[in-house]
Design an enzyme around this catalytic site. Sequence first.
Site, PDB file in Angstrom:
ATOM      1  CB  SER A  17      -0.897   0.011   1.243  1.00 18.58           C
ATOM      2  OG  SER A  17      -0.099   0.109   2.411  1.00 18.58           O
ATOM      3  N   GLY A  18       2.147   1.124   0.236  1.00 20.27           N
ATOM      4  CA  GLY A  18       2.990   2.293   0.410  1.00 20.27           C
ATOM      5  C   GLY A  18       3.126   2.685   1.868  1.00 20.27           C
ATOM      6  N   GLY A  19       2.641   1.825   2.771  1.00 23.46           N
ATOM      7  CA  GLY A  19       2.741   2.073   4.200  1.00 23.46           C
ATOM      8  C   GLY A  19       3.834   1.237   4.842  1.00 23.46           C
ATOM      9  CB  VAL A  20       5.330   1.412   8.235  1.00 23.08           C
ATOM     10  CG1 VAL A  20       4.096   1.276   9.128  1.00 23.08           C
ATOM     11  CG2 VAL A  20       6.553   0.828   8.912  1.00 23.08           C
ATOM     12  CG  ASP A  21       1.520  -2.106   9.172  1.00 25.19           C
ATOM     13  OD1 ASP A  21       2.430  -2.036  10.020  1.00 25.19           O
ATOM     14  OD2 ASP A  21       0.365  -1.684   9.378  1.00 25.19           O
ATOM     15  CB  SER A  22       2.509  -3.454   2.711  1.00 19.42           C
ATOM     16  OG  SER A  22       2.624  -2.081   2.421  1.00 19.42           O
ATOM     17  CB  CYS A 110     -11.272  -4.398  -0.011  1.00 18.03           C
ATOM     18  SG  CYS A 110      -9.772  -3.996  -0.934  1.00 18.03           S
ATOM     19  N   GLY A 134       0.234  -6.947   4.709  1.00 13.47           N
ATOM     20  CA  GLY A 134       0.723  -6.432   5.982  1.00 13.47           C
ATOM     21  C   GLY A 134      -0.306  -6.479   7.087  1.00 13.47           C
ATOM     22  CB  CYS A 206      -8.713   3.194   0.821  1.00 15.94           C
ATOM     23  SG  CYS A 206      -9.705   2.146  -0.267  1.00 15.94           S
TER      24      CYS A 206
END
Length: 362
Positions: A17-22, A110, A134, A206
């Site tokens: 997603s462009g986040g820290v988790d993924s 989703c 993530g 989102c």
Amino acid sequence: MENQTETIKNSALIAMSGGVDSSVAAMLMKREGFTCEGCTMRLYENDMIGEDIFGTCCSKKDTDDARAVCERIGIPYHILHYEQEFTEKVILPFCESYMHGRTPNPCVDCNRYMKFDTLYQKAESLGLHYIVTGHYARVKEENGHFYLMKGKDANKDQSYVLHDLTEAQLAHTRFPLGEYTKDEIRELAREHGFVTAEKKESQDICFVPDGDYAAMIRRFTNTEFPPGDIIDTAGKVIGRHNGIINYTIGQRRGLGVASEKRLYVSKIDVTHNVVVLADESEIFSREVFVEDFHWITGEAPTGEIRCKAKLRYRMKEQPCVLTRTEDDRARLFFDEPQRAATPGQSAVFYDGDYVLGGGIII
């Protein structure tokens, strides 16, 4: 042939997603020795939702960050366009649910239709064995079955929004963050110099980045929802509402009704365009019915079963008796009355850390 088979099984498509988790999920899979490819699912364009900026998972900044992480750990990166599928399987059902007086959870749809169905088909076409996300959850293989389990970090556990996965899907799914806490994930991201290490999390849907879902529904459907009466449980008109899509069961704020006592939405009557308010005591119930009944292993119980269930994401699961009433329906009877069982939300069933399945509250 054995080596070739092992190479295929030792491969994964990482949903990023462009986040820290993924970002950390991708790194952990690479560190574990998997052949990995990263991807970001492009799910909508600005004009689809009437926004001037992209939302959480579809902004240029997010795809740039996901690409930067992939380059840093040395794996290929793809942007996959699924705007039409997302519209049909997530946004439209979301809008229609509100228009019928329900309160949906689009993250469940989703996951069900996009990440672990459409995206898995893409993974297969690329010759990759696993889908990796993530999410803070775990998959456990036991006695020939695959089970969905809560994540180690109770404050971040996301098993609720994953309850609709099948055992077959779980067999091809990895959740690398399931054994970690959020703080540990942040630290790993810092150690590896990821641009996403300090990135804030989005708390909104989102495709509703400003949080105003009612305005988004009006724009997307090009529909205006007429005002109507707000009544009490005796049928007395006590106010006016500004369109049924603005209300949800259990809501107290923003009702625009003057009253000496606190009142809560207890019913949304779409047929008569009426919102019903009641005392808080009247929105508690021990009995809850669900449809679209889903049992992860496919071996659904035929009689009564003791378990725990939660009726919303942030709720702590509560003890109840589950009885399957029809193939696609079930009844929950809680030990104690539960507040504001909301049609459209998911009821998810647990046995300790194991997720048994779930259904949609009716």
